[in-house]
Design a protein around this motif. Structure first.
Motif, PDB file in Angstrom:
ATOM      1  N   ALA A 166       0.865  -1.040  -0.114  1.00  0.00           N
ATOM      2  CA  ALA A 166      -0.052   0.108  -0.042  1.00  0.00           C
ATOM      3  C   ALA A 166       0.720   1.262  -0.060  1.00  0.00           C
ATOM      4  N   ALA A 167       1.895   1.289   0.889  1.00  0.00           N
ATOM      5  CA  ALA A 167       2.863   2.415   1.012  1.00  0.00           C
ATOM      6  C   ALA A 167       3.606   2.579  -0.360  1.00  0.00           C
ATOM      7  N   LEU A 168       3.700   1.644  -1.375  1.00  0.00           N
ATOM      8  CA  LEU A 168       4.566   1.641  -2.633  1.00  0.00           C
ATOM      9  C   LEU A 168       3.412   2.232  -3.470  1.00  0.00           C
ATOM     10  N   ALA A 169       2.081   1.729  -3.546  1.00  0.00           N
ATOM     11  CA  ALA A 169       1.231   1.893  -4.490  1.00  0.00           C
ATOM     12  C   ALA A 169       0.526   3.257  -4.356  1.00  0.00           C
ATOM     13  N   VAL A 170       0.292   3.831  -3.516  1.00  0.00           N
ATOM     14  CA  VAL A 170      -0.483   5.158  -3.281  1.00  0.00           C
ATOM     15  C   VAL A 170       0.224   6.506  -3.747  1.00  0.00           C
ATOM     16  N   ARG A 171      -0.649   7.214  -4.470  1.00  0.00           N
ATOM     17  CA  ARG A 171      -0.104   8.337  -4.930  1.00  0.00           C
ATOM     18  C   ARG A 171       0.367   9.329  -3.829  1.00  0.00           C
ATOM     19  N   PRO A 172       1.314  10.387  -3.849  1.00  0.00           N
ATOM     20  CA  PRO A 172       1.539  11.240  -2.920  1.00  0.00           C
ATOM     21  C   PRO A 172       0.593  11.956  -2.218  1.00  0.00           C
ATOM     22  N   PRO A 173      -0.404  12.535  -2.831  1.00  0.00           N
ATOM     23  CA  PRO A 173      -1.463  13.441  -2.344  1.00  0.00           C
ATOM     24  C   PRO A 173      -2.128  12.533  -1.121  1.00  0.00           C
ATOM     25  N   ASP A 174      -2.216  11.074  -1.305  1.00  0.00           N
ATOM     26  CA  ASP A 174      -2.981  10.448  -0.348  1.00  0.00           C
ATOM     27  C   ASP A 174      -2.134   9.526   0.659  1.00  0.00           C
ATOM     28  N   PHE A 175      -1.253  10.120   0.722  1.00  0.00           N
ATOM     29  CA  PHE A 175      -0.300   9.592   2.018  1.00  0.00           C
ATOM     30  C   PHE A 175      -0.778   9.162   3.058  1.00  0.00           C
ATOM     31  N   PHE A 176      -1.487  10.276   3.696  1.00  0.00           N
ATOM     32  CA  PHE A 176      -2.419  10.420   4.815  1.00  0.00           C
ATOM     33  C   PHE A 176      -3.118   9.175   4.871  1.00  0.00           C
ATOM     34  N   LEU A 177      -4.012   8.929   4.208  1.00  0.00           N
ATOM     35  CA  LEU A 177      -4.995   7.738   4.231  1.00  0.00           C
ATOM     36  C   LEU A 177      -4.464   6.533   4.490  1.00  0.00           C
ATOM     37  N   ILE A 178      -3.263   6.128   3.552  1.00  0.00           N
ATOM     38  CA  ILE A 178      -2.659   5.032   3.789  1.00  0.00           C
ATOM     39  C   ILE A 178      -1.846   4.884   5.093  1.00  0.00           C
TER      40      ILE A 178
END
Length: 139
Positions: A59-71
């Motif tokens: 999950a940490a590697l797949a998510v786009r930067p603006p959505d880091f908080f959610l992950i």
């Protein structure tokens, strides 16, 4: 840019999936891993723990930067969700069958605390590395 001058994207730049999509997939795969683990044994075990840590890293590697908080907040919530659902439906898989719901949930979380700590630390560490990279290498 010509193909000769194109810069290859690094692992830290690869994640481009929306946070909701990644979170939904992680929860679905974690619930699937729970079902598989319970089919193979009497309670949650090592298979679940390994799947949890792997999904946190993915999950940490797949998510786009603006959505880091959610992950970044997902791992403990996902673990709590699975343990709560098992506390409601199959208490014996995470604690003693005669335990109350709250006691069973706390026992389940403590029994998988190492996986929770490792998965959460790996997720937050990778998100921090990716954030640092993105800040120092703007597009």
């Amino acid at each position: 840019m010509s193909s000769a001058t194109q810069r290859h994207r690094t692992l830290w730049e690869e994640g481009r999936r929306p946070g909701r999509e990644v979170a939904s997939l992680v929860v679905a795969l974690l619930l699937s891993a729970t079902v598989v683990d319970l089919a193979l044994s009497a309670g949650l075990g090592l298979f679940f723990d390994l799947a949890f840590v792997s999904l946190c890293v993915g999950a940490a590697l797949a998510v786009r930067p603006p959505d880091f908080f959610l992950i970044g907040v997902l791992p403990p919530l996902a673990m709590a969700l699975v343990v709560l659902l098992l506390g409601i439906s199959d208490r014996g898989s995470i604690a003693r069958a005669d335990d109350g719901l709250v006691q069973a949930v706390l026992a389940g979380l403590s029994r998988h605390g190492i996986a929770l700590a490792l998965g959460y630390a790996a997720c937050l560490g990778l998100l921090a590395l990716r954030r640092s990279f993105v800040e120092h290498h703007p597009r």
